[in-house]
Design a protein around this motif. Structure first.
Motif, PDB file in Angstrom:
ATOM      1  N   ARG A 184      34.266  48.588  31.545  1.00 40.41           N
ATOM      2  CA  ARG A 184      33.460  49.533  30.779  1.00 40.41           C
ATOM      3  C   ARG A 184      33.540  50.942  31.353  1.00 40.41           C
ATOM      4  NH1 ARG A 184      29.348  46.686  30.899  1.00 40.41           N
ATOM      5  NH2 ARG A 184      28.353  47.524  32.754  1.00 40.41           N
ATOM      6  N   ASN A 185      33.667  51.040  32.665  1.00 41.06           N
ATOM      7  CA  ASN A 185      33.638  52.348  33.314  1.00 41.06           C
ATOM      8  C   ASN A 185      35.016  52.848  33.714  1.00 41.06           C
ATOM      9  OD1 ASN A 185      30.685  52.600  33.464  1.00 41.06           O
ATOM     10  ND2 ASN A 185      30.822  50.863  34.858  1.00 41.06           N
ATOM     11  N   GLY A 186      36.048  52.103  33.407  1.00 38.42           N
ATOM     12  CA  GLY A 186      37.388  52.534  33.782  1.00 38.42           C
ATOM     13  C   GLY A 186      38.405  52.146  32.728  1.00 38.42           C
ATOM     14  N   LYS A 187      39.665  52.249  33.091  1.00 36.78           N
ATOM     15  CA  LYS A 187      40.750  51.916  32.181  1.00 36.78           C
ATOM     16  C   LYS A 187      40.898  50.406  32.089  1.00 36.78           C
ATOM     17  CE  LYS A 187      45.668  52.728  31.388  1.00 36.78           C
ATOM     18  NZ  LYS A 187      46.898  53.371  31.905  1.00 36.78           N
ATOM     19  N   PRO A 188      40.890  49.821  30.894  1.00 38.26           N
ATOM     20  CA  PRO A 188      41.046  48.369  30.759  1.00 38.26           C
ATOM     21  C   PRO A 188      42.357  47.892  31.370  1.00 38.26           C
ATOM     22  CG  PRO A 188      40.282  49.332  28.710  1.00 38.26           C
ATOM     23  CD  PRO A 188      40.662  50.477  29.600  1.00 38.26           C
ATOM     24  N   ASP A 189      42.287  46.796  32.078  1.00 40.26           N
ATOM     25  CA  ASP A 189      43.443  46.249  32.780  1.00 40.26           C
ATOM     26  C   ASP A 189      43.592  44.783  32.384  1.00 40.26           C
ATOM     27  OD1 ASP A 189      44.386  44.682  35.471  1.00 40.26           O
ATOM     28  OD2 ASP A 189      45.363  46.637  35.306  1.00 40.26           O
ATOM     29  N   PRO A 190      44.820  44.283  32.173  1.00 37.49           N
ATOM     30  CA  PRO A 190      44.975  42.874  31.768  1.00 37.49           C
ATOM     31  C   PRO A 190      44.409  41.892  32.792  1.00 37.49           C
ATOM     32  CG  PRO A 190      47.096  43.895  32.299  1.00 37.49           C
ATOM     33  CD  PRO A 190      46.104  44.996  32.205  1.00 37.49           C
ATOM     34  N   ASN A 191      44.510  42.217  34.080  1.00 37.85           N
ATOM     35  CA  ASN A 191      43.959  41.327  35.091  1.00 37.85           C
ATOM     36  C   ASN A 191      42.440  41.273  35.029  1.00 37.85           C
ATOM     37  OD1 ASN A 191      46.444  40.546  36.218  1.00 37.85           O
ATOM     38  ND2 ASN A 191      46.541  42.431  37.420  1.00 37.85           N
ATOM     39  N   LEU A 192      41.823  42.398  34.666  1.00 38.19           N
ATOM     40  CA  LEU A 192      40.377  42.396  34.511  1.00 38.19           C
ATOM     41  C   LEU A 192      39.961  41.546  33.315  1.00 38.19           C
ATOM     42  CD1 LEU A 192      39.500  46.141  35.240  1.00 38.19           C
ATOM     43  CD2 LEU A 192      39.281  44.179  36.767  1.00 38.19           C
ATOM     44  N   PHE A 193      40.704  41.641  32.212  1.00 42.10           N
ATOM     45  CA  PHE A 193      40.406  40.790  31.057  1.00 42.10           C
ATOM     46  C   PHE A 193      40.590  39.311  31.409  1.00 42.10           C
ATOM     47  CE2 PHE A 193      40.985  44.673  28.498  1.00 42.10           C
ATOM     48  CZ  PHE A 193      39.895  44.537  27.648  1.00 42.10           C
ATOM     49  N   ALA A 194      41.661  39.002  32.146  1.00 34.02           N
ATOM     50  CA  ALA A 194      41.885  37.609  32.546  1.00 34.02           C
ATOM     51  C   ALA A 194      40.783  37.122  33.480  1.00 34.02           C
ATOM     52  CB  ALA A 194      43.248  37.482  33.222  1.00 34.02           C
ATOM     53  N   GLY A 195      40.364  37.979  34.410  1.00 32.51           N
ATOM     54  CA  GLY A 195      39.265  37.597  35.294  1.00 32.51           C
ATOM     55  C   GLY A 195      37.970  37.388  34.543  1.00 32.51           C
ATOM     56  N   VAL A 207      34.796  24.918  30.100  1.00 27.35           N
ATOM     57  CA  VAL A 207      35.069  25.005  28.666  1.00 27.35           C
ATOM     58  C   VAL A 207      35.515  26.432  28.338  1.00 27.35           C
ATOM     59  CG1 VAL A 207      34.097  24.813  26.354  1.00 27.35           C
ATOM     60  CG2 VAL A 207      33.393  23.214  28.149  1.00 27.35           C
ATOM     61  N   VAL A 208      36.670  26.546  27.707  1.00 31.23           N
ATOM     62  CA  VAL A 208      37.168  27.866  27.322  1.00 31.23           C
ATOM     63  C   VAL A 208      36.422  28.277  26.052  1.00 31.23           C
ATOM     64  CG1 VAL A 208      39.206  29.244  26.812  1.00 31.23           C
ATOM     65  CG2 VAL A 208      39.412  27.261  28.298  1.00 31.23           C
ATOM     66  N   THR A 209      35.401  29.078  26.223  1.00 30.17           N
ATOM     67  CA  THR A 209      34.543  29.472  25.108  1.00 30.17           C
ATOM     68  C   THR A 209      35.241  30.517  24.237  1.00 30.17           C
ATOM     69  OG1 THR A 209      33.515  31.203  26.442  1.00 30.17           O
ATOM     70  CG2 THR A 209      32.505  29.015  26.503  1.00 30.17           C
ATOM     71  N   ALA A 210      34.607  30.817  23.114  1.00 32.87           N
ATOM     72  CA  ALA A 210      35.189  31.800  22.201  1.00 32.87           C
ATOM     73  C   ALA A 210      35.290  33.174  22.855  1.00 32.87           C
ATOM     74  CB  ALA A 210      34.348  31.871  20.925  1.00 32.87           C
ATOM     75  N   SER A 211      34.242  33.568  23.594  1.00 32.91           N
ATOM     76  CA  SER A 211      34.288  34.872  24.257  1.00 32.91           C
ATOM     77  C   SER A 211      35.349  34.900  25.350  1.00 32.91           C
ATOM     78  CB  SER A 211      32.917  35.199  24.845  1.00 32.91           C
ATOM     79  OG  SER A 211      32.519  34.214  25.790  1.00 32.91           O
ATOM     80  N   ALA A 212      35.556  33.758  26.021  1.00 29.24           N
ATOM     81  CA  ALA A 212      36.605  33.696  27.038  1.00 29.24           C
ATOM     82  C   ALA A 212      37.989  33.798  26.390  1.00 29.24           C
ATOM     83  CB  ALA A 212      36.479  32.395  27.835  1.00 29.24           C
ATOM     84  N   ARG A 213      38.158  33.154  25.239  1.00 27.60           N
ATOM     85  CA  ARG A 213      39.453  33.230  24.543  1.00 27.60           C
ATOM     86  C   ARG A 213      39.762  34.666  24.121  1.00 27.60           C
ATOM     87  NH1 ARG A 213      40.193  27.760  20.916  1.00 27.60           N
ATOM     88  NH2 ARG A 213      39.007  26.366  22.263  1.00 27.60           N
ATOM     89  N   GLU A 214      38.733  35.372  23.695  1.00 25.60           N
ATOM     90  CA  GLU A 214      38.959  36.768  23.316  1.00 25.60           C
ATOM     91  C   GLU A 214      39.449  37.582  24.507  1.00 25.60           C
ATOM     92  OE1 GLU A 214      35.333  38.176  21.733  1.00 25.60           O
ATOM     93  OE2 GLU A 214      35.417  36.937  19.902  1.00 25.60           O
ATOM     94  N   ALA A 215      38.852  37.343  25.669  1.00 21.33           N
ATOM     95  CA  ALA A 215      39.279  38.074  26.863  1.00 21.33           C
ATOM     96  C   ALA A 215      40.703  37.703  27.249  1.00 21.33           C
ATOM     97  CB  ALA A 215      38.315  37.783  28.014  1.00 21.33           C
ATOM     98  N   PHE A 216      41.051  36.396  27.189  1.00 22.70           N
ATOM     99  CA  PHE A 216      42.417  35.969  27.521  1.00 22.70           C
ATOM    100  C   PHE A 216      43.422  36.535  26.515  1.00 22.70           C
ATOM    101  CE2 PHE A 216      40.218  32.133  29.520  1.00 22.70           C
ATOM    102  CZ  PHE A 216      40.371  32.625  30.803  1.00 22.70           C
ATOM    103  N   ALA A 217      43.060  36.511  25.248  1.00 27.46           N
ATOM    104  CA  ALA A 217      43.968  37.049  24.228  1.00 27.46           C
ATOM    105  C   ALA A 217      44.219  38.533  24.453  1.00 27.46           C
ATOM    106  CB  ALA A 217      43.377  36.800  22.840  1.00 27.46           C
TER     107      ALA A 217
END
Length: 367
Positions: A184-195, A207-217
């Motif tokens: 939120r406070n910096g540049k989005p990074d793929p590793n941050l989304f994966a984390g 359980v890979v929830t819907a919100s988790a899938r969005e972050a992985f995608a």
């Protein structure tokens, strides 16, 4: 010696606080007795004047005059009374003072002797931190990091550093919040989304929830080779019942893995379990004759692989049980003997093979 001086000062202060009220005499009601007498005489005059003007009745005037006279007599009696206190009162105060002077220090020393450690030397803070070792150092640094982020919530680098620590500590909700704050406070990074997706998955007990899938995608969108995101998306397919899709995704992930990647072992284990489950489901759907033939082919394939060399205790145990289940006790006994030869240096494995042979009644079977 300094500690004893501090104790002495504290004890003296406590005794002084207790003795101070006892050392004071009775405080008179008026600072000047003559003024009190003048006040009550003035009240008597006021009563007479009010009665003469008809402001109060005779009965009320007599009652007020009697009360003022009593107060005047009381003040006059205090003035002629002896200033000193009685002998019994003085003896009681002296006994109380002596008791406090002796009991309070003795009681303090007794309690410190029971619960304290007067013989232990002092230990400075630096020495305590040095003995605590790296764990204490990490706890101090980590606490400072949390305090810093509480005061500086827009520190992207700080959030990205503390989020994986929360993840390793099992604080999954805190980790998810930290990853989200970093993005939120910096540049989005793929590793941050994966984390973020992993934290949400672990918080949901795997359980890979819907919100988790969005972050992985989103992580894969920004980095198509992000291993962590691809692995959890494969697990999501497995949880959806798409075993072939999960197997294909894991095979694709392993195909692009570097030779020295340390994450391939758990992925291969997961893939092996999925493939075994898929084969089992496929075999279970076959007619009886075909199912038996398929099982026999799988057992023979396992035997060929183990005869070529290697194999763990679990592999050999699976082969022995399969042979026994098919009614091939001679082959099962031979597999047990071969397993003992291959695993002869492992005492625990030999004991497990002996227990398995006893369970399947293979010791008396001749090859």
């Amino acid at each position: 010696m300094m500690i004893w001086a501090v104790f002495a000062v504290m004890t003296g202060a406590a005794i002084f606080a207790l003795l101070w009220p006892l050392s004071r005499g009775q405080v008179p009601g008026f600072a000047d007795t003559a003024d009190a007498r003048s006040l009550y005489r003035s009240q008597l005059g006021e009563i007479d004047r009010d009665m003469a003007r008809g402001l109060i009745a005779a009965g009320e005037a007599d009652a007020a005059r009697a009360e003022a006279a009593r107060r005047l007599l009381r003040v006059a009696g205090d003035e002629v009374a002896p200033a000193g206190e009685t002998e019994p009162s003085l003896r009681r105060r002296r006994a109380s003072s002596a008791l406090m002077l002796s009991v309070v220090p003795l009681l303090a020393l007794l309690i410190y002797g029971i619960y304290g450690s007067p013989d232990n030397p002092d230990q400075p803070l630096a020495a305590r931190l040095e003995q605590a070792g790296p764990q204490q150092d990490f706890a101090v640094v980590f606490a400072r990091m949390e305090a810093h982020l509480a005061a500086n919530p827009t520190d992207t680098k700080g959030w990205s550093l503390i989020a994986p620590i929360y993840l390793r500590q099992g604080r999954y909700d805190d980790a998810a919040n930290a990853f989200a704050a970093a993005m939120r406070n910096g540049k989005p990074d793929p590793n941050l989304f994966a984390g973020l997706g992993e934290a949400r998955t672990l918080a949901a007990e795997g359980v890979v929830t819907a919100s988790a899938r969005e972050a992985f995608a989103e992580a894969v969108k920004r980095d198509p080779k992000n291993v962590r995101a691809l692995y959890y998306l494969a697990l999501a397919k497995e949880q959806d019942g798409d075993a072939p899709g999960a197997i294909a995704s894991l095979n694709e992930l392993l195909a692009g893995a570097p030779p020295d990647a340390n994450w391939t072992a758990p992925v291969r284990d997961r893939l092996a379990r999925l493939e075994a489950q898929a084969k089992g489901d496929a075999i279970a759907a076959l007619p009886d004759a075909e199912r038996a033939q398929a099982i026999k082919g799988m057992v023979d394939g396992l035997a060929q692989r183990l005869s070529a060399g290697g194999g763990t205790l679990a592999d050999w145990s699976r082969l022995i049980r399969a042979r026994a289940a098919l009614g091939e006790k001679a082959e099962a006994s031979q597999a047990a003997r071969t397993a003992r030869e291959r695993l002869g240096q492992d005492a625990a494995a030999l004991a497990a093979l002996d227990a398995l042979a006893d369970e399947l009644d293979l010791k008396e079977v001749k090859p």
